[in-house]
Structure formats: structure tokens, C-alpha cells
Motif scaffolding. Structure first.
Motif, PDB file in Angstrom:
ATOM      1  N   GLY A 114       0.801  -1.291   0.148  1.00 54.88           N
ATOM      2  CA  GLY A 114      -0.012  -0.054  -0.222  1.00 54.88           C
ATOM      3  C   GLY A 114       0.978   1.374   0.202  1.00 54.88           C
ATOM      4  N   LEU A 115       2.089   1.136   0.248  1.00 51.62           N
ATOM      5  CA  LEU A 115       3.026   2.429   0.209  1.00 51.62           C
ATOM      6  C   LEU A 115       3.203   2.694  -1.419  1.00 51.62           C
ATOM      7  N   ASN A 116       2.996   4.228  -1.518  1.00 50.30           N
ATOM      8  CA  ASN A 116       3.107   4.530  -2.644  1.00 50.30           C
ATOM      9  C   ASN A 116       4.396   4.457  -3.503  1.00 50.30           C
ATOM     10  N   PRO A 117       4.711   3.579  -4.513  1.00 48.85           N
ATOM     11  CA  PRO A 117       5.988   3.276  -4.852  1.00 48.85           C
ATOM     12  C   PRO A 117       6.673   4.657  -5.549  1.00 48.85           C
ATOM     13  N   GLU A 118       5.900   5.600  -5.685  1.00 51.71           N
ATOM     14  CA  GLU A 118       6.735   6.917  -6.169  1.00 51.71           C
ATOM     15  C   GLU A 118       7.147   7.693  -5.097  1.00 51.71           C
ATOM     16  N   VAL A 150      -0.701   2.827  18.823  1.00 56.36           N
ATOM     17  CA  VAL A 150      -1.833   1.932  18.459  1.00 56.36           C
ATOM     18  C   VAL A 150      -2.269   1.991  17.033  1.00 56.36           C
ATOM     19  N   ILE A 151      -1.896   1.062  16.118  1.00 60.45           N
ATOM     20  CA  ILE A 151      -2.490   1.143  14.626  1.00 60.45           C
ATOM     21  C   ILE A 151      -3.054  -0.605  14.540  1.00 60.45           C
ATOM     22  N   THR A 152      -4.360  -0.262  14.389  1.00 56.40           N
ATOM     23  CA  THR A 152      -5.104  -1.812  14.324  1.00 56.40           C
ATOM     24  C   THR A 152      -4.727  -2.156  12.876  1.00 56.40           C
ATOM     25  N   ASN A 153      -5.295  -3.453  12.607  1.00 57.16           N
ATOM     26  CA  ASN A 153      -5.180  -4.088  11.416  1.00 57.16           C
ATOM     27  C   ASN A 153      -6.427  -3.533  10.701  1.00 57.16           C
ATOM     28  N   GLY A 154      -6.229  -3.417   9.290  1.00 60.09           N
ATOM     29  CA  GLY A 154      -7.215  -2.887   8.234  1.00 60.09           C
ATOM     30  C   GLY A 154      -7.527  -4.127   7.343  1.00 60.09           C
ATOM     31  N   ILE A 155      -8.448  -3.550   6.368  1.00 60.76           N
ATOM     32  CA  ILE A 155      -8.777  -4.438   5.172  1.00 60.76           C
ATOM     33  C   ILE A 155      -9.252  -3.705   4.214  1.00 60.76           C
ATOM     34  N   ASP A 156      -9.227  -4.200   2.937  1.00 59.76           N
ATOM     35  CA  ASP A 156     -10.046  -3.461   1.868  1.00 59.76           C
ATOM     36  C   ASP A 156     -11.245  -4.372   1.499  1.00 59.76           C
ATOM     37  N   PRO A 157     -12.416  -3.709   2.055  1.00 58.80           N
ATOM     38  CA  PRO A 157     -13.731  -4.398   1.803  1.00 58.80           C
ATOM     39  C   PRO A 157     -14.171  -4.814   0.379  1.00 58.80           C
ATOM     40  N   ASP A 158     -13.442  -3.970  -0.761  1.00 61.51           N
ATOM     41  CA  ASP A 158     -13.854  -4.346  -2.029  1.00 61.51           C
ATOM     42  C   ASP A 158     -12.875  -5.382  -2.741  1.00 61.51           C
ATOM     43  N   PHE A 188     -12.159   0.115   9.833  1.00 58.48           N
ATOM     44  CA  PHE A 188     -10.918  -0.579   9.722  1.00 58.48           C
ATOM     45  C   PHE A 188     -10.388  -0.568   8.132  1.00 58.48           C
ATOM     46  N   ASN A 189     -10.665   0.497   7.526  1.00 56.20           N
ATOM     47  CA  ASN A 189     -10.183   0.650   5.870  1.00 56.20           C
ATOM     48  C   ASN A 189      -8.705   0.620   6.003  1.00 56.20           C
ATOM     49  N   ILE A 190      -8.096  -0.180   5.110  1.00 47.90           N
ATOM     50  CA  ILE A 190      -6.482  -0.500   5.153  1.00 47.90           C
ATOM     51  C   ILE A 190      -5.837   0.827   4.714  1.00 47.90           C
ATOM     52  N   ASN A 191      -6.431   1.817   3.917  1.00 49.87           N
ATOM     53  CA  ASN A 191      -5.694   2.936   3.625  1.00 49.87           C
ATOM     54  C   ASN A 191      -5.601   3.948   4.750  1.00 49.87           C
ATOM     55  N   ASP A 192      -6.399   3.829   5.627  1.00 51.60           N
ATOM     56  CA  ASP A 192      -6.317   4.834   7.004  1.00 51.60           C
ATOM     57  C   ASP A 192      -5.318   4.116   7.741  1.00 51.60           C
ATOM     58  N   LYS A 193      -5.138   2.831   7.744  1.00 55.60           N
ATOM     59  CA  LYS A 193      -4.182   2.233   8.614  1.00 55.60           C
ATOM     60  C   LYS A 193      -2.787   2.306   7.849  1.00 55.60           C
ATOM     61  N   ILE A 194      -2.339   2.432   6.668  1.00 54.30           N
ATOM     62  CA  ILE A 194      -1.270   2.696   6.065  1.00 54.30           C
ATOM     63  C   ILE A 194      -0.935   3.973   6.272  1.00 54.30           C
TER      64      ILE A 194
END
Length: 372
Positions: free
Chosen positions: A29-33, A169-177, A354-360
């Protein structure tokens, strides 16, 4: 930005598991740019099985280096090797996951002059107390601890005696789509899976997971709910003992141990209910995955579960409280409307909190010195 931020991610191994999945999500999820990422695994490349995350990482162009640790005796040489690799990479931040990678990595990263050293605490370790002792004794090598839940953070402060000012604290995250069958080698599900209503357990067959207590409860609910089947997906040191235990049950034909399967989304999508009778946890990823699929769960009151489920007494019971467990699971099995209502609420909560983008982004903020 003049140059990319260099990130070193270190973990004990890259077999399929909650911590490993969190690392893969973060690296992907880290932007490679903006970020240049290298992953360091304590294990050797050939040690990893076909079910590991290595092929996924390769397909995403993420480099993995191996330290070839096969025993405790390998640690000094591996620490020296990692120090050398980090001096070559010159990362801006070192983020490790799991105890052995945390311990070895913090020595190597500090020796290599990495500006920011972060350790990830993924579980409230209640059995191997020497882990806590070593973590406490070496905390001066660590700039920040990233805990997977508030309850793990509390455990880390009070039982681990880690400086509270270092803990975030940074919880787990997930991409629901995106279905989370992230492995490219799928194990076909058994032909008879979910042909009858299915209660599912997904995880290691290990003391931590409380499966023998679950076995003790079966005569009070599974024996009576004759249309239901229990599926225990996973493998581990308790497999043979569980198989022996099942031989004593007259309804053993409705209990299945199909082994380890990687197509988690398909397993959960075919289930009516997930059970997780653990003694301790950190923030169980499989519960978040079940929530995202939209099914109810019945879990023990361990670390992270209340943060996931919001103190829902229909889905959380104390470990060892067989009466409460049997009462709750019977209610869920006999009420399809209740299962649907709870499942929909679980999915809404997973998407919202728990959106993964928020966790990243939270990891990026933590590395930049911004606590959320």
C-alpha cells in the motif's frame, strides 16, 4: 519530494498469518513513487512453502532479502548480515513485526545507524514470559512500539513494562472491495463443504486458540443441532490430539479437520458463523475478515475483540464460560434473521473503522512523528 523515503520492513517469516498479511498489506500500500521498500525475512528463501507470500510480493515488485536464521545459534551471524544490508540500503525507518524480528532487528538497525527504529507488537504474549523480559531489557534500542490494539498496548505498558511514551496503536485493516484470497496458490475446498450449515474455525491448531475447551462445549450445542457441521480449518501442533479427541464423540461425522486452506474468503463466504475460542490474541485478523464478509462471529473476550466488535455481548463471551458460549451459539444457529442482522452490522463496522488505507496512512504518520 526530492527523494523517496526508504523503508525497511523486517519479519520472522512470510508464511501465511495475520502479522505477515499486515506486513504485505503495508508494503503493497505504500506509494512506490514516494517510498522505496525492502522486506527482510529472518528465514531462508527455501524454508518458505508454496503458500507463503513470496510470490505475491514478487508480482508486486517488492524486494525480499533473507537472513537464513534456522536456530538461535544463527542469530549473531544474521544480526551482522542484517546490519550490513541496512548500511547498504540506508533506510529512513526500520519497522519490524513479531518477537524474533523485533529483537534481532533492533540491534542491527541501531548498529547500522537507522534514524527511526520501530517494533510491532502483535499479540499479548501470556505464555513465553521471557519474551516480555527481553523486550523490556532492550527497549532503549527502540524509538517507537506500534501495538495492534488498545488492549495489547495496555498489556505492553503494564505487563511488558515498556515506556508508555513510546507506544502507539495502529489496528489491522482491510480493503472491503478486494477479496482477501491474496495467495496465488489456492487449496480447493472439500467437495462437501457448506452443503450443510457450517460453523467455521480458521487458524492454528494450537493451545493459544482454546480448541479443547471448544470440544468440551460440543455436547451442549452441536450434538443437539443435528443439521449443523463444524469445520476446523488449519494445522498445528494440536492436530493429532484433536483428532484423537474427536474419536470419542458420537457426532464426530459432523466435525471436519480439512487441514490448511488459503482461500479464506471462500471459506468465510460459505459459513454461517465463525468461532474463535482463544485464550489470548492481539487483534485477530480472521474476525475482521469474517466481519467484512458479513457474517456473525462468536469469540472469547481476548485482546482486540472488543475493539473489532464494539462490546457486542451476542458475539463475545469470557474464555471458559461454557454456559454463555452455548447460549449464544444456540441463539445464533436457530435465528437466521439475527445472523443476517449481526452480519450486516459487522460489515458496516469493518468498512467504517478498519479501512486499510487509513491504517497505512497511520503508519506513515507514525514514522513522521505524528501520533493519531
Amino acid at each position: 519530494m526530492d527523494k523517496k523515503i526508504k523503508v525497511a520492513l523486517c519479519i520472522t517469516e512470510l508464511e501465511r498469518g495475520g502479522a505477515e498479511k499486515a506486513l504485505v498489506q503495508l508494503a503493497s500500500g505504500l506509494n512506490p513513487e514516494l517510498f522505496e521498500v525492502i522486506i527482510y525475512s529472518l528465514r531462508s528463501k527455501k524454508w518458505h512453502s508454496k503458500h507463503s507470500f513470496l510470490s505475491i510480493l514478487a508480482s508486486r515488485g517488492i524486494q525480499v532479502k533473507f537472513l537464513n536464521v534456522n536456530s538461535v545459534l544463527s542469530f549473531p551471524k544474521a544480526c551482522h548480515r542484517l546490519k550490513r544490508m541496512l548500511r547498504e540500503q540506508k533506510p529512513d525507518v526500520f519497522q519490524s513485526f513479531l518477537f524474533h524480528a523485533n529483537l534481532l532487528g533492533r540491534f542491527a538497525a541501531k548498529a547500522a545507524g537507522v534514524p527511526l527504529v520501530c517494533s510491532g507488537i502483535r499479540v499479548a504474549e501470556k505464555k513465553a514470559k521471557w519474551h516480555l523480559r527481553l523486550d523490556c531489557l532492550t527497549q532503549h534500542f527502540v524509538d517507537k512500539y506500534i501495538c495492534v490494539s488498545e488492549s495489547v498496548a495496555h498489556f505492553t505498558r503494564t505487563r511488558g513494562h515498556i515506556n508508555a511514551e513510546k507506544i502507539q496503536v495502529i489496528t489491522n485493516g482491510i480493503d472491503p472491495d478486494v477479496p482477501f484470497n491474496v495467495e496465488d496458490v489456492m487449496t480447493p475446498l472439500p467437495d462437501d463443504y457448506a452443503k450443510e450449515p457450517a460453523v467455521v474455525y480458521l487458524g492454528r491448531l494450537h493451545y493459544q486458540k482454546g480448541l479443547f475447551w471448544l470440544m468440551d462445549t460440543l455436547p451442549e450445542w452441536l450434538a443437539r443441532e443435528t443439521s449443523w457441521h463444524l469445520w476446523l480449518f488449519g494445522d498445528g501442533p494440536d492436530r493429532e490430539k484433536l483428532e484423537t479427541r474427536l474419536l470419542t464423540l458420537p457426532f464426530a461425522d459432523r466435525i471436519h479437520l480439512p487441514g490448511r486452506h488459503t482461500n479464506i474468503y471462500d471459506i468465510l463466504s460459505g459459513a454461517a458463523l465463525l468461532v474463535l475460542p482463544s485464550r489470548w490474541e492481539g487483534m485477530p485478523n480472521v474476525v475482521l475478515e469474517a466481519m467484512t464478509v458479513g457474517i456473525p462471529v462468536l469469540v472469547t473476550d481476548t485482546e482486540g475483540t472488543r475493539e473489532l466488535l464494539g462490546n457486542d455481548p451476542r458475539q463475545i463471551v469470557p474464555f471458559g464460560d461454557s454456559l454463555a458460549f452455548c447460549r449464544n451459539i444456540t441463539a445464533l444457529l436457530n435465528d437466521p434473521e439475527l445472523r443476517s442482522k449481526i452480519g450486516n452490522a459487522n460489515r458496516d463496522r469493518a468498512i467504517k473503522l478498519f479501512n486499510i488505507n487509513d491504517k497505512i496512512n497511520a503508519y506513515i504518520d507514525a514514522w513522521n512523528g505524528n501520533d493519531r
